[in-house]
Design an enzyme around this catalytic site. Structure first.
Site, PDB file in Angstrom:
ATOM      1  N   ARG A 115       0.778  -1.164   0.085  1.00 44.70           N
ATOM      2  CA  ARG A 115      -0.060   0.012   0.008  1.00 44.70           C
ATOM      3  C   ARG A 115       1.011   1.290  -0.047  1.00 44.70           C
ATOM      4  O   ARG A 115       0.800   2.263  -0.867  1.00 44.70           O
ATOM      5  CB  ARG A 115      -0.915  -0.019   1.257  1.00 44.70           C
ATOM      6  CG  ARG A 115      -1.738   1.147   1.168  1.00 44.70           C
ATOM      7  CD  ARG A 115      -1.342   1.739   2.540  1.00 44.70           C
ATOM      8  NE  ARG A 115      -1.988   3.334   2.863  1.00 44.70           N
ATOM      9  CZ  ARG A 115      -1.520   4.207   3.104  1.00 44.70           C
ATOM     10  NH1 ARG A 115      -0.101   4.526   3.428  1.00 44.70           N
ATOM     11  NH2 ARG A 115      -2.131   5.388   3.448  1.00 44.70           N
TER      12      ARG A 115
ATOM     13  N   HIS B  74       3.368   6.085  -2.275  1.00 43.73           N
ATOM     14  CA  HIS B  74       4.527   6.945  -2.285  1.00 43.73           C
ATOM     15  C   HIS B  74       5.612   6.482  -3.359  1.00 43.73           C
ATOM     16  O   HIS B  74       6.351   7.384  -3.437  1.00 43.73           O
ATOM     17  CB  HIS B  74       5.211   6.759  -0.754  1.00 43.73           C
ATOM     18  CG  HIS B  74       4.378   7.185   0.227  1.00 43.73           C
ATOM     19  ND1 HIS B  74       3.737   8.316   0.498  1.00 43.73           N
ATOM     20  CD2 HIS B  74       3.708   6.388   1.163  1.00 43.73           C
ATOM     21  CE1 HIS B  74       2.922   8.539   1.458  1.00 43.73           C
ATOM     22  NE2 HIS B  74       2.681   7.347   1.962  1.00 43.73           N
TER      23      HIS B  74
END
Length: 112
Positions: A76, A81
């Site tokens: 995730r 990111h």
């Protein structure tokens, strides 16, 4: 089981079911997946939701036993990111190999 944890487990299951729904009308094929930007983004979004829910579950109750729970959170984080370093092969591998196992574990926890 804590009410919040149960809610997050339902979120995980819902996201898995949504991902599965993307492949009901077409063959489960990496090539089709790779060439369908909408499906790729939808799958990634649902994996983000699964990872966020897992992160919350682990913070709330670290005794919950789910295979590779930390890796789920890590994926995730990588999607969010490090979006430019996430390969189609990794996402497809998660869909084919990891989500069926996760689905069974979550269903078992919810039925306890």
């Amino acid at each position: 089981m804590d009410r919040n944890v149960k809610t997050w487990l339902y979120d995980v299951l819902s996201s898995i079911n949504e991902i599965e729904s993307y492949f009901l009308t077409a063959p489960r094929s990496f090539e089709l997946f790779q060439n369908d930007l909408k499906t790729k983004r939808a799958v990634e979004r649902n994996i983000e939701i699964i990872g966020e829910a897992m992160s919350r579950i682990l913070k709330q109750d670290s005794s919950i036993e789910i295979s590779d729970s930390r890796k789920i959170v890590d994926v995730r984080n990588r999607i969010i990111h490090g979006y430019d370093s996430v390969s189609d092969e990794v996402i497809w591998g998660i869909v084919i190999k990891n989500l069926p196992v996760l689905q069974k574990e979550v269903e078992t926890l919810l039925n306890e």
